[in-house]
Design an enzyme around this catalytic site. Structure first.
Site, PDB file in Angstrom:
ATOM      1  CB  CYS A   1      -0.225   1.735   5.219  1.00 54.10           C
ATOM      2  SG  CYS A   1      -1.395   1.367   6.513  1.00 54.10           S
TER       3      CYS A   1
ATOM      4  CG  HIS B   1      -1.919  -2.289   2.224  1.00 52.00           C
ATOM      5  ND1 HIS B   1      -0.605  -2.104   2.555  1.00 52.00           N
ATOM      6  CD2 HIS B   1      -2.632  -1.850   3.284  1.00 52.00           C
ATOM      7  CE1 HIS B   1      -0.538  -1.587   3.774  1.00 52.00           C
ATOM      8  NE2 HIS B   1      -1.752  -1.413   4.239  1.00 52.00           N
TER       9      HIS B   1
END
Lengths: 273, 405
Positions: free
Chosen positions: A94, A193
């Site tokens: 990310c 994630h």
């Protein structure tokens, strides 16, 4: 076999660790321990010199302002660049993925230089923020089983010729053009994630094999159960909302996402990547 | 207390609908408030008007602190409070409409809803406990929440704030208030505030003191808590709670500080708190087959790490029950920020709708475990004796509903 302990660096966990991504380091270490391969966790706190001699570097997700601080510190130090030149593997998640590229945008919406370790740029913003389960069908060249995770970002990433995506998005958004993540050399970036290595042990072993050679297989039955459950969940949700798949510009976008109203230049109205 | 006809009408709506809703088995704490707000957007302000209003907000400890503060203020007169933990506007309206007479209201408020509640009411005191990562998919940034608190408190200088000086995010938000009582709670979760909320710089910590180069620093506390005593003006007041853990001693200190603003002295406040054995079902003991289970709520890493501190010693078994519905947050990545490694050496069952995520986390933590989705069945599977059933928000609600029947 390798002659010394595999060193796994967790870079700036207090800046890049909002989403449980520290788990990626836990997974790498435990998968080495289960194979009786000596391993060491090196936590690199912000404000102290980052180690240049580790084998694998893990960067997690974080908020805009800490992300910019982390990028500035890593550019100033050069330790990660030296480590990559020396053959180290890197996994950026990310915000950590975005700073590995040539540029990203900061908390003020202005373009910031990245580390340039991956041939990609993050310059577009999705509004509203992209949040939900993601399922990725890996690129044949990557040769991995499907990747499962949870994405939560506003930045969208464009790849250059020096990187290939991890795969195509089956469910979710990823980079924003139907692809997800990037690999260039031993540097890997992804929006997943979960943490990504907890849900995708084959990706963990890929990173480990780059620095530790051939690995014995492990019993991942429990993770397989979870992967199966997550796959069923996203399929069921996609079936519940069949129209969204057609409406959305980049594939079905998650059961609790509204339609993407604009993909444009960064704006301050969207608070984070 | 004199009440206008429209407020009486709101009461009728809330109690009537609440009663119908309970009869039909849907629970009654929110639905009445929903209808009341649909009929009158200003219902919250009207129902709160004329009362001395205490708002309690933060990531962890809201419900317990609200209960402790309500008990303390109850020594001086009748208090209305939202005991069930329904902490959005609808829940507040429901609670207030049920009791038009009490001159004091103590309300737990969701951290994201606080700004709106402040804007619509004339709060007397706001208690700010802590801010840490929670519901990752919904909140995104904890510092954004702090920023909103800061702006809204800055616009209301007449509101007195009672704030935790050990949490840099809370301090930054509370600094903007007209007047603040700083309380030291001994908070341990720091990772969400290693970079300064004010300037983005690095906060340096020396023991419990913290400072940033921009000038933001830990204020000198007026009241010390989080241990066996509340310390205030050179005097120490022993804290004797039935509720376990350092976190509840901290909650008591915050409640003592807030009660003092209303003129309740610490001794009386603490004495009133002793009687509280459970809060909205939390800390409650239930018998499940041969297991004597204590019901505990832990919904994020900071809360879980506090809970790990006071779990009954092995061989007491532990059920880790995790759901990922809206109020829990859909993203379970936070499980990896909890030190589940500390559960090694005791029988453990992974439970809840996301039992498989828990199971994978426990496997990597080196904690042998069973998997059983139903938390109550899971508790029964453990060896006879003490069981700690720790659940996150909706998993806890499910457990509570089941043991109530």
């Amino acid at each position: 076999m390798i002659d010394s302990a595999v060193r796994v660096a967790l870079l700036y966990p207090e800046l890049l660790g909002t989403y449980g991504d520290r788990g990626n380091a836990r997974v790498l270490l435990q998968r080495l321990a289960w194979r009786d391969i000596p391993a060491e966790l090196v936590e690199a706190p912000w404000g102290e010199p980052a180690p240049a001699s580790c084998d694998i570097y893990v960067l997690g997700g974080g908020e805009d302002s800490p992300q910019a601080s982390a990028a500035a510190a890593l550019i100033a130090e050069g330790a990660l660049h030296r480590a990559v030149d020396g053959g180290a593997a890197v996994l950026g998640i990310c915000a950590g993925f975005q700073i590995l590229g040539h540029s990203f945008f900061g908390p003020d919406g202005a373009v910031r230089p990245g580390l340039g370790l991956l041939d990609c740029t993050t310059a577009r913003r999705a509004s509203p923020r992209i949040v939900g389960e993601i399922l990725v069908e890996p690129d044949p060249a990557v040769a991995l089983p499907a990747l499962s995770g949870y994405e939560n970002h506003a930045g969208l990433t464009d790849l250059g010729p020096g990187a290939i995506p991890l795969g195509r998005v089956d469910v979710g958004v990823g980079n924003g053009d139907g692809t997800e993540g990037a690999i260039g050399g031993r540097v890997v970036g992804t929006y997943l994630h979960g943490p990504v290595l907890a849900r995708n042990p084959a990706l963990a072993d890929r990173l480990l094999s780059w620095v530790a050679g051939d690995l014995e297989p492990l019993d991942d039955a429990e993770v397989d159960d979870l992967r199966k459950e997550r796959r069923q969940f996203v399929s069921a949700e996609a079936a519940r909302w069949p129209n969204r798949k057609r409406e959305a510009p980049f594939g079905w976008r998650g059961y609790r996402r509204r339609r993407m109203s604009s993909i444009d230049r960064p704006s301050e109205a969207n608070f984070s990547v | 207390m004199q009440r206008t006809a429209s407020v009486k009408a709101l009461q009728g709506v809330v109690t009537g609908i609440g009663a119908v809703s309970r009869v039909t088995g849907r629970g009654g704490s929110v639905i009445g408030g929903k209808v009341a707000l649909a009929l009158d957007k200003g219902a919250l302000g009207k129902l709160a008007a004329g009362r001395s209003l205490f708002l309690v907000s933060g990531t962890n400890g809201k419900t317990t602190t609200t209960a402790l503060l309500a008990a303390a203020l109850g020594t001086a007169g009748p208090v209305v409070t939202n005991v069930t933990g329904a902490n959005l506007k609808t829940g507040l309206v429901s609670a207030l409409a049920r009791d038009l007479d009490s001159a004091v209201a103590v309300l737990e408020v969701d951290e994201a809803a606080l700004v709106q509640v402040l804007a619509e009411t004339t709060a007397t005191v706001v208690v700010l406990l802590n801010l840490s990562r929670d519901q990752l998919d919904r909140y995104g940034e904890v510092r954004l929440a702090a920023q909103k608190w800061r702006t809204s408190l800055g616009a209301r200088p007449e509101v007195h704030v009672v704030a935790n000086c050990d949490d840099p995010l809370v301090v930054w938000a509370a600094e903007a208030a007209g007047s603040v009582t700083w309380v030291s709670t001994g908070q341990r979760w720091r990772i969400d505030a290693t970079s300064c909320p004010n300037c983005g710089g690095r906060i340096s910590w020396t023991g419990e003191l913290w400072i940033c180069s921009c000038g933001l620093a830990r204020p000198e506390p007026e009241i010390g808590g989080g241990g066996n005593d509340v310390v205030l003006g050179g005097r120490t007041f022993p804290v004797q709670l039935q509720l376990p853990g350092r976190c509840n001693a901290s909650n008591a200190a915050m409640a003592v500080a807030a009660a003092r603003v209303a003129g309740v002295d610490p001794e009386a406040a603490l004495a009133a708190m002793v009687g509280i054995a459970n809060v909205a079902g939390r800390y409650r003991q239930v018998n499940l087959g041969s297991a004597s289970a204590r019901l505990l709520l832990a919904k994020n890493p900071a809360g879980w790490n506090e809970t790990l501190d006071f779990l009954a010693a092995p061989p007491a078994g532990v059920v880790v029950a995790v759901n990922a519905r809206g109020p829990d947050g859909y993203d379970t990545s936070w499980l990896w920020d909890v030190d589940f490694e500390r559960l090694a050496g005791r029988p453990v069952v992974a439970a809840g709708e996301r039992a498989l995520d828990v199971a994978v986390r426990l496997r990597y933590a080196g904690v042998p475990h069973e998997v059983c989705a139903d938390p109550l069945v899971a508790a029964r599977r453990l060896p006879p004796g003490k069981v700690e059933l720790v659940a996150n928000y909706t998993a806890f609600q499910t457990v509570l509903a089941a043991v109530r029947d």
